[in-house]
Design an enzyme around this catalytic site. Structure first.
Site: not given
Ligand code: KE4
Length: 432
Positions: A142, A237, A270
Site C-alpha cells: 500500500y 516506499d 510517519k
Molecule cells: P498516509 O497517507 O496514510 O500518511 O500514508 C500512506 C502510506 C504510504 N505508504 C505506506 C507504506 C503506508 O503504510 C502508508 C499508510 N499506512 C497505513 C497503515 N497500514 C496508515 C493507517 C491508515 O490508513 O489509517
C-alpha cells in the site's frame, strides 16, 4: 463518562463509518472501535478509562511513545512562534538535512503532509524524469490512496491493473502493473517485454501493509539490476519502514545484505513527523531538480514543511539518533515476537512472527508468508479471536491481520512480559 459505543454511534451520524480512516473502524476484526482520550508513553486510554499497551503507535509515528518530554517541549515552543506561514523556514532546512544525513541515497527532499501525497508526488516525478508512463507495484503493498496506486493485479502478468476503489476510472490505472511480491520470474518477464516503457518500480521493502513480509535478497537485487539496465527508477516506499526498522530505514538493511545497494527515490512519512502531519520524498539532486519551481514536474502544498510538524519531526529524529536507541528497540521487539511464538507453541497454536527494529508482525501459520495471497490465506478467524482476547486484557494490537505492529522506546520489558502473559491466556482460549 461516554462509552465507546455511544461515541461510535454519534460519530457515525456525522463521519462516514464513524472514522476518518477505514482501518480504525474495526471492520476487519469486528466489535466497537475504542475512542482514545489520551496517550502517555507506551499506553493509551479509551473513553471509558480503560488502559491499553499500545502496539499501533498511530501506525508507526510514535516511535518514542506518547508525550515524550523533549518532543512536547519542541512542539509547544514552535507553536508559540506560529503555526504556519506559507513561507520558507529554517526548520524545514534542518529537517531536510537530518533526513539526508541518515539516508545516503537521498541528496534532496521535498516535504509534504502525508505519505499518500509523498507517494503520489514520487510517481509523478518518476514519470517526469523518465518520460515514461508505466509504473509497477506489488500486490499487498500500500502506497497511500492516490488513484494510480489503488490497483489490484490484472488478470495475468503484464496486463494492466484494475481499480481497487470505486471512483477510479480504468484509464487512470491503465499504466499501473501489479506483480506478485517476491516473484523474481514475473519481474524478469515484465522487464524483458516492457522494460523500456517503465518509469518506476515502487515497493515496500518490508511490506507492513501485508502485516510483515520481507522482500527476499534475490528479489530486491534483481529489481535493482533490471531498473538500472532499463532506466527505470527504483522507488522505496519507506513511509512505514523509514527511521522505524533502522535509523537508515530498510534501505540501510538491504545495503548490508547487497553490496552497494540503494534505491533511486525514497518516500518517507510517519516517524519523520513524530505524530504530526509530515512526509517527504527524496532522490538525487538531478532528479529532484525536475520539481517546480526549478523544473517541469509540478508539486506543491499549503502546509508542506509545516513549522510545528517539522519541530515535532526534528525532536523525534534527534532522540532516535541517540547511541544504542535502535539496539534497545530491536531487542525489545524481538523479545515480544519470541514471547508470543513461545506462548503459542506451548498452547499448540501455530504462530510465526518476524521483526526489524521497532516493527513486527505475526501470522497464525506454520511458516512466514512471502506474498499477499499467502498472508490472506492465514487463519483470519483465529487472528480476530486473538485480537479481541488481547484487547479485553488491555493489549491493543493492530485490528487487522494484514497490518504490522509497532513497539516504542517507551515499552518496557515489563510491558512485553505483560503482553506475553496476556497472550498465554488468549492462546489457551484459542486452543480450547
Ligand atoms: P498516509 O497517507 O496514510 O500518511 O500514508 C500512506 C502510506 C504510504 N505508504 C505506506 C507504506 C503506508 O503504510 C502508508 C499508510 N499506512 C497505513 C497503515 N497500514 C496508515 C493507517 C491508515 O490508513 O489509517
Amino acid at each position: 463518562m461516554t462509552s465507546n459505543q455511544a461515541l461510535f454511534e454519534r460519530a457515525q451520524r456525522v463521519i462516514p463509518g464513524g472514522v476518518n480512516s477505514p482501518v480504525r473502524a474495526f471492520r476487519a476484526v469486528g466489535g466497537t472501535p475504542r475512542f482514545i482520550s489520551r496517550g502517555h508513553g507506551a499506553y493509551i486510554w479509551d473513553a471509558e478509562g480503560q488502559r491499553y499497551v499500545d502496539y499501533i503507535g498511530s501506525w508507526g509515528p510514535m516511535i518514542l511513545g506518547h508525550g515524550h518530554p523533549a518532543v512536547l517541549e519542541a512542539v509547544q515552543k514552535a507553536a508559540l512562534d506560529g503555526f504556519s506561514f506559507g513561507a520558507p523556514t529554517e526548520r524545514e532546512i534542518e529537517l531536510a538535512e537530518a533526513i539526508i544525513q541518515r539516508v545516503p541515497s537521498v541528496e534532496q527532499v521535498r516535504l509534504v503532509s502525508s505519505g499518500t501525497e509523498a507517494g503520489m508526488s514520487a510517481i509523478r516525478l518518476a514519470r517526469g524524469a523518465t518520460g515514461r508512463s508505466k509504473i509497477v507495484k506489488f500486490e499487498g503493498c500500500y502506497h497511500g490512496h492516490a488513484d494510480a496506486l489503488l490497483v489490484k493485479a490484472g488478470s495475468g502478468l503484464a496486463t494492466f491493473g484494475h481499480p481497487t476503489s470505486a471512483g477510479v476510472p480504468p484509464e487512470v490505472v491503465q499504466h499501473t502493473l501489479v506483480l506478485e511480491y517476491n516473484n523474481v520470474q514475473q519481474i524478469e518477464d515484465l522487464f524483458a517485454t516492457q522494460g523500456d516503457q517503465i518509469a518506476c518500480v515502487m515497493i515496500e521493502p518490508i511490506a507492513g501493509n501485508m502485516n510483515f513480509v520481507r522482500a527476499s535478497v534475490p528479489f530486491m537485487k534483481r529489481i535493482r539490476e533490471l531498473c538500472t539496465k532499463h532506466g527505470a527508477l527504483f522507488v522505496f516506499d519507506e513511509v512505514m519502514t523509514g527511521f522505524r526498522v533502522a535509523l537508515g530505514g530498510a534501505q540501510s538493511v538491504y545495503a548490508g545484505l547487497i553490496p552497494g545497494f540503494a534505491p533511486d527515490m525514497s518516500v518517507f512519512g510517519k516517524v519523520i513527523g513524530g505524530g504530526m502531519p509530515l512526509a517527504a520524498f527524496g532522490a538525487s539532486k538531478k532528479v529532484m531538480s525536475l520539481l517546480a519551481p526549478l523544473g517541469p514536474v509540478y508539486q506543491a502544498g499549503t502546509l508542506s514543511g509545516n513549522p510545528v510538524a517539522t519541530a515535532c519531526g526534528l525532536a523525534t529524529l534527534k532522540e532516535i539518533a541517540r547511541p544504542g536507541f535502535f539496539e534497545t528497540l530491536s531487542g525489545r521487539t524481538q523479545s515480544l515476537v519470541a514471547g508470543l511464538t513461545a506462548a503459542a507453541a506451548d498452547a499448540g497454536v501455530p504462530l510465526v512472527g518476524d521483526s526489524q527494529g521497532g516493527m513486527f508482525g505475526f501470522f497464525f501459520a506454520d511458516t512466514l508468508p512471502q506474498n499477499y495471497a499467502v498472508v490472506m490465506a492465514t487463519d483470519k478467524e483465529r487472528f480476530n479471536r486473538f485480537f479481541h482476547a488481547m484487547l479485553d486484557q488491555g493489549i491493543y494490537l493492530a485490528p487487522a491481520l494484514y497490518e504490522a505492529g509497532f513497539v516504542s522506546a517507551a515499552h518496557t520489558a515489563d510491558d512485553i512480559a505483560a503482553t506475553v502473559a496476556a497472550a498465554r491466556v488468549a492462546f489457551r482460549a484459542l486452543a480450547a
